[in-house]
Design a protein around this motif. Structure first.
Motif, short mmCIF file in Angstrom:
data_model
loop_
_atom_site.label_atom_id
_atom_site.label_comp_id
_atom_site.label_asym_id
_atom_site.label_seq_id
_atom_site.Cartn_x
_atom_site.Cartn_y
_atom_site.Cartn_z
N VAL A 189 0.81 -1.23 0.00
CA VAL A 189 0.00 0.00 0.00
C VAL A 189 0.84 1.27 0.00
O VAL A 189 0.42 2.29 -0.54
CB VAL A 189 -0.97 0.01 1.21
N GLY A 190 2.01 1.24 0.61
CA GLY A 190 2.82 2.45 0.76
C GLY A 190 3.62 2.79 -0.47
O GLY A 190 3.75 1.99 -1.40
N LYS A 191 4.18 3.98 -0.47
CA LYS A 191 4.99 4.46 -1.60
C LYS A 191 6.48 4.49 -1.27
O LYS A 191 7.30 4.59 -2.16
CB LYS A 191 4.53 5.86 -2.02
N SER A 192 6.83 4.46 0.03
CA SER A 192 8.24 4.40 0.42
C SER A 192 8.32 3.62 1.72
O SER A 192 7.31 3.37 2.38
CB SER A 192 8.80 5.81 0.61
N ILE A 193 9.53 3.23 2.10
CA ILE A 193 9.72 2.47 3.32
C ILE A 193 9.27 3.27 4.54
O ILE A 193 8.94 2.71 5.59
CB ILE A 193 11.20 2.02 3.47
N HIS A 194 9.21 4.59 4.41
CA HIS A 194 8.82 5.44 5.55
C HIS A 194 7.32 5.71 5.61
O HIS A 194 6.86 6.37 6.55
CB HIS A 194 9.59 6.77 5.48
N SER A 195 6.56 5.23 4.63
CA SER A 195 5.12 5.52 4.62
C SER A 195 4.42 4.99 5.86
O SER A 195 3.61 5.68 6.48
CB SER A 195 4.47 4.94 3.36
N LEU A 239 9.52 1.31 12.11
CA LEU A 239 10.98 1.37 11.96
C LEU A 239 11.63 1.82 13.26
O LEU A 239 12.73 1.38 13.61
CB LEU A 239 11.37 2.32 10.83
N ALA A 240 10.93 2.69 14.00
CA ALA A 240 11.46 3.14 15.29
C ALA A 240 11.40 2.04 16.34
O ALA A 240 12.26 1.97 17.22
CB ALA A 240 10.69 4.38 15.76
#
Length: 434
Positions: A361-367, A382-383
């Motif tokens: 669903v996301g566009k980047s690893i940070h989404s 990620l945190a």
């Protein structure tokens, strides 16, 4: 340039709050279309209160459906915020379609329905102007705004809306794919619904408040998961997880099955805070004394909330109080009580499901980090990896603590190979609070 907005369904919680965001941050005129003028006028008052800005009332214009044509024709943007039901939204879209022109921007505040299917209520020439703009509740406090284009959405229009949402409305704009429940709710309600399932599984240990005590603020969230469900509304919760169960087919699909006791609550109109009772309720005596009660699954009745004491949780909270995060997480990892094992299992599964869903669903690893930090105020995935001492430590913990059945359904190495350092500091999310 957006100068006038029509919000349809403005008397609802989100419609009201979003009207306040447009009027205050956007400094635009907002037609607040509701089912009656009385509801619309009440919504104006609530919208001003929601953003703590009484001065915006002059920008908020109450309206009912008889005025819809004039409102839409005078607007640059139409924001639909009616009930989260596909047929209801399609019906409203058909009404909107009668009055919009090729320059009108049309948005839905849907929390997870198909944007493509909703767009198809409009003529082909108008579909390019349609997209999802999903605010989170309450939007004054939670800055996330998921932006969801369909295959029809004009890319230039989408980019303009993203810039407007970011720089004018001051939202954290995250583009996500048109998938069931999008990204934030898919991750969040997977966690919340599985917590409900565990409450049922451990009903003889206490159930609802027992699980919330294991997964409380000290585990990286501003509100315990089942308290969150009550806040959102059990009916909304059910709509989200039913949609996910029906329309997804990943390894976690069964975690979207709502327990029977909650279905019965919804059927009986016991929906959480908005009905003054749900998983929890507040009782007020004749003297005015307040007492928090919780639904006891085992006895099918309400009882006093129990102040549970778990050594692992006490140790974590005490360590957080003095800023000793390493000791706190070592306390969690090294305690093998039932409660500590449940806690670490949920944290590990939260990260894995977030990474897996983000790939879809996301566009980047940070989404996934962005949506969970700014839409739920939870420590982002990620945190959490950083909090648990990094990728190698996380991988070892997952292989040691999670079932082979789950591990065999995912590619843990692939998921972790894409991990980057989070933009968010995990320390701000793990509270020294039970």
């Amino acid at each position: 340039m957006i100068q006038t907005v029509t919000v349809i369904g403005a008397n609802g919680t989100m419609g009201c709050n979003v009207s306040g965001i447009f009027a205050s941050f956007g400094e635009v005129k907002v037609y607040m279309v509701s089912r009656s003028m009385e509801k619309a006028k009440n919504a104006v008052e609530k919208a001003a209160m929601s953003v703590r800005a009484d001065a915006i009332k002059e920008n908020l214009i109450p309206a009912d459906y008889s005025m819809l044509e004039n409102c839409i024709k005078d607007s640059d943007l139409v924001f639909e915020s009616v009930a989260e039901d596909l047929n209801i939204k399609l019906s409203v879209n058909h009404k909107i379609a009668k009055y919009v022109d090729k320059n009108t921007i049309i948005c839905t505040g849907s929390s997870g329905l198909s944007i493509k299917e909703l767009a198809e209520a409009f003529p082909e020439s108008i579909r390019q102007n349609y997209l999802g703009v999903h605010f989170f509740n309450p939007p004054y406090n939670l800055t996330l705004c998921e932006l969801i284009p369909s295959e029809y959405t004009d890319r230039n229009l989408f980019c303009n809306i993203r810039e407007y949402v970011t720089n004018t409305l001051y939202r954290t704009a995250v583009e996500v794919n048109d998938a069931p429940a999008f990204l934030g709710n898919r991750i969040g309600f997977q966690f919340i619904n599985e917590a409900l399932q565990y409450a049922e599984r451990y009903k003889d240990n206490g159930g609802i408040d027992y699980i919330d005590s294991i997964l409380g603020q000290f585990t990286g969230r501003s509100m315990a998961p089942l308290v969150t469900s009550d806040f959102v509304g059990l009916d909304v919760h059910k709509a989200i997880v039913d949609n996910l169960y029906d329309n997804t087919n990943d390894y976690a699909r069964d975690t979207f099955i709502m327990p029977e006791f909650v279905i019965n609550m919804v059927n009986n109109g016991v929906l959480g805070r908005k009905t003054k009772g749900g998983l929890y309720k507040l009782e007020v005596s004749n003297s005015g004394a307040k007492k928090k009660m919780v639904y006891d699954i085992a006895s099918n009745s309400y009882r006093d909330v129990i102040n549970y004491s778990f050594p692992f949780a006490d140790g974590m909270v005490n360590a957080f109080k003095v800023g000793d995060y390493n000791t706190a997480f070592k306390t969690l990892i090294n305690n093998h009580s039932t409660e500590a094992e449940i806690c670490i299992e949920f944290l590990l599964k939260y990260v894995i499901y977030s990474l897996n869903t983000n790939n879809i669903v996301g566009k980047s690893i940070h989404s996934a980090d962005d949506v969970m930090a700014t839409g739920f105020n939870w420590c982002p995935p990620l945190a959490v990896i950083q909090a648990l001492f990094g990728i190698e430590s996380f991988k070892s913990l997952a292989e040691e603590r999670l079932s082979n059945d789950l591990l065999n359904q995912i590619d843990l190495d692939m998921l972790l190979s894409k991990v980057e350092v989070s933009k968010y500091d995990y320390r701000r999310y793990f509270k020294a609070k039970r």
